[in-house]
Design a protein around this motif. Structure first.
Motif, short mmCIF file in Angstrom:
data_model
loop_
_atom_site.label_atom_id
_atom_site.label_comp_id
_atom_site.label_asym_id
_atom_site.label_seq_id
_atom_site.Cartn_x
_atom_site.Cartn_y
_atom_site.Cartn_z
N GLU A 1 -51.54 75.80 57.61
CA GLU A 1 -50.66 74.48 57.41
C GLU A 1 -51.52 73.21 57.49
N GLU A 2 -52.55 73.28 58.43
CA GLU A 2 -53.44 72.06 58.95
C GLU A 2 -54.22 71.61 57.64
N ASP A 3 -54.72 72.85 56.95
CA ASP A 3 -55.43 72.61 55.64
C ASP A 3 -54.79 72.05 54.64
N VAL A 4 -53.58 72.63 54.32
CA VAL A 4 -52.60 72.09 53.53
C VAL A 4 -52.38 70.52 53.76
N GLU B 1 -47.05 60.60 52.28
CA GLU B 1 -45.82 60.93 52.36
C GLU B 1 -45.03 62.19 52.33
N LEU B 2 -45.73 63.16 52.05
CA LEU B 2 -45.22 64.40 51.91
C LEU B 2 -45.67 65.37 52.91
N ILE B 3 -46.41 65.02 53.93
CA ILE B 3 -46.87 65.64 54.93
C ILE B 3 -45.85 66.02 56.03
N GLY B 4 -44.89 65.03 56.35
CA GLY B 4 -43.65 65.62 57.25
C GLY B 4 -42.80 66.61 56.62
N ASN C 1 -43.12 74.34 57.08
CA ASN C 1 -44.10 75.28 57.32
C ASN C 1 -44.97 75.89 56.12
N ILE C 2 -45.36 74.90 55.25
CA ILE C 2 -46.13 75.22 53.70
C ILE C 2 -47.59 75.35 53.93
N GLU D 1 -48.00 79.46 50.45
CA GLU D 1 -46.90 78.96 49.72
C GLU D 1 -47.19 77.56 48.68
N LEU D 2 -48.25 76.83 49.15
CA LEU D 2 -48.66 75.84 48.30
C LEU D 2 -49.11 76.56 46.72
#
Length: 463
Positions: free
Chosen positions: A325-328, A339-342, A348-349, A353-354
């Motif tokens: 998730e941190e890499d994404v 703006e999409l990080i939150g 939990n992407i 999932e990405l």
């Protein structure tokens, strides 16, 4: 010294042209759009992308003052845009609606030149077309004005160069690009660069309506698709199918350096300001911006290569299927999608999932902005393609839409395959000619190519 400043990845099809003004960089693509960036930080301007062409855009250029941007397309038109607002202020329509492959504007902004697939060269003065003449029975694919605005040269797929009068064939294979530069006495003599499918870059002396070959440069090992002089004529850059950009020092005996790219280099452009900036467009849909020299006036001397890492850095991570998730979230920051990080964090992407992200998933996650969803999905698609290393073979792409075909068909007598929807839309238009060759379509009957359709299906399943 040549160093890369960054990589622009907004286009969704191969980049076909680049152009600089003193403060802006414009790029165009088979995705039917132009994109405009500030040269200060290479951020995309708010009104970009510019849309309005019905088919892929082949070339773009600025007026010398930088106030207007011109673009030409397979749709048979040249569009004129305000460079500060993106407003489309005029359209120059080819008299035969033939696909326009190349365009140029005179340095004094008094004339606009266009070369078309039917072999014609058209010349306009505002607001009406000044003249039109048939060049050859071949597509005109390159044109440019002399610095004095009194001469222009056109080049075609037969390899001919034409300077007011017919010059004997000089490249034995099709030409791809032309570019003038100034000399010490610009009232009498000019330099002209031409490149073509023969893998050569040639420099000519143009003197009193005559042309004489000065140099033949052979640093690149495959067809050379584009070339550009620096504003002072001290540097000459060219892009090639061998995935390289050559930069020649024309002051010190044409020494050169080679820069490697990942795919065919389809477009090059030099900024008019010092230190010079070089933009290179590629079939991988990206535009790379390079800085040449250290900011002094000796940019034409002592070239050396200093490669800096490509930006952004997400390609240095592990395979997408292994991303955390941190890499994404790191990737989102690097792509300007903070703006999409939150939203991604709350859902939990991770990498897997990405990789499965689509329009429906983005809506379910609560990404309401259509534009933001589109940007996200384009970047995910680009990321997956870069990691798989598998672009669609060119023969699987419709030459009109430049997208992978779903229902390939052939128009009678043309032996060019199109996506059915695209060619049917073309036929419903004003002309009944081939969009690629401008030859008449003897019938509108379309024949399916089932073998090609099966081959595309097999390729898709392998991805």
């Amino acid at each position: 010294m040549v160093s890369v400043l960054g990589t622009l990845e907004q286009h969704t099809d191969e980049v076909s042209g680049c152009a600089f003004s003193a403060s802006l960089l414009a790029t165009c693509s088979g995705d039917k759009t132009l994109r405009v960036y500030s040269c200060a930080d290479f951020s995309e301007l708010p009104f970009s992308p510019l849309s309005g062409h019905g088919y892929g855009v082949h070339r773009c250029c600025f007026t010398s003052c930088g106030s207007y941007l011109l673009s030409c397309s397979t749709d048979g038109a040249i569009a004129v845009w305000r460079a500060d607002t993106g407003e489309r202020v005029a359209e120059l329509e080819h008299p035969n609606r033939s696909p326009v492959r190349t365009c140029a504007v005179a340095p004094d902004s008094s004339l606009v030149l266009a070369g078309a697939c039917d072999g014609s060269v058209a010349l306009w003065t505002s607001p009406a077309k000044l003249c039109e003449g048939k060049d050859v029975e071949a597509s005109v694919v390159a044109c440019c004005f002399s610095p004095c605005s009194q001469l222009f040269v056109s080049g075609c797929t037969h390899g001919d160069l034409r300077l007011r009068l017919v010059i004997k064939p000089n490249h034995v294979t099709p030409l791809t690009s032309l570019m003038f530069c100034l000399t010490d006495d610009c009232s009498l003599e000019f330099r002209l660069a031409s490149c073509g499918q023969d893998s050569q870059l040639k420099i000519w002396i143009v003197l009193m309506h005559t042309m004489k070959l000065l140099h033949t440069l052979t640093s690149q090992s495959a067809p050379v698709l584009s070339c550009a002089f620096s504003s002072d004529g001290a540097l000459l850059a060219s892009g090639s199918v061998d995935k390289s950009v050559a930069i020649y020092d024309t002051v010190t005996r044409l020494n050169s350096v080679l820069i490697s790219d990942s795919r065919y280099v389809t477009a090059v452009a030099m900024s008019p300001t010092v230190p010079f900036l070089l933009a290179t467009g590629s079939m991988d849909r990206t535009v790379r911006v390079w800085r040449i020299g250290d900011g002094d006036e000796t940019t034409g001397k002592g070239l050396e290569l200093n490669m800096v890492r490509k930006l952004p850095a997400h390609s240095q991570l592990t395979l997408l299927s292994d991303w955390s998730e941190e890499d994404v979230q790191t990737w989102l920051r690097e792509e300007g999608l903070d703006e999409l990080i939150g939203i991604f964090k709350s859902n939990n992407i991770d990498g897997p999932e990405l990789s499965r992200m689509d329009k429906e998933t983005a809506v379910e996650m609560g990404i309401e902005s259509v534009g933001l969803r589109g940007r996200l999905l384009r970047k995910v698609k680009s990321l997956k393609a870069s990691q798989s290393g598998s672009e669609a073979p060119d023969e699987f792409l419709c030459p009109i839409s430049r997208e992978v075909m779903k229902d390939p068909v052939i128009a009678a007598g043309q032996w060019i395959f199109y996506e059915r929807e695209s060619i049917e839309s073309w036929i419903r238009g004003k002309t009944k000619t081939s969009p690629m060759t401008n030859l008449p379509l003897l019938t509108t009957l379309l024949t399916p190519n089932r073998s090609l359709k099966m081959a595309i299906a097999r390729w898709k399943s392998s991805q």
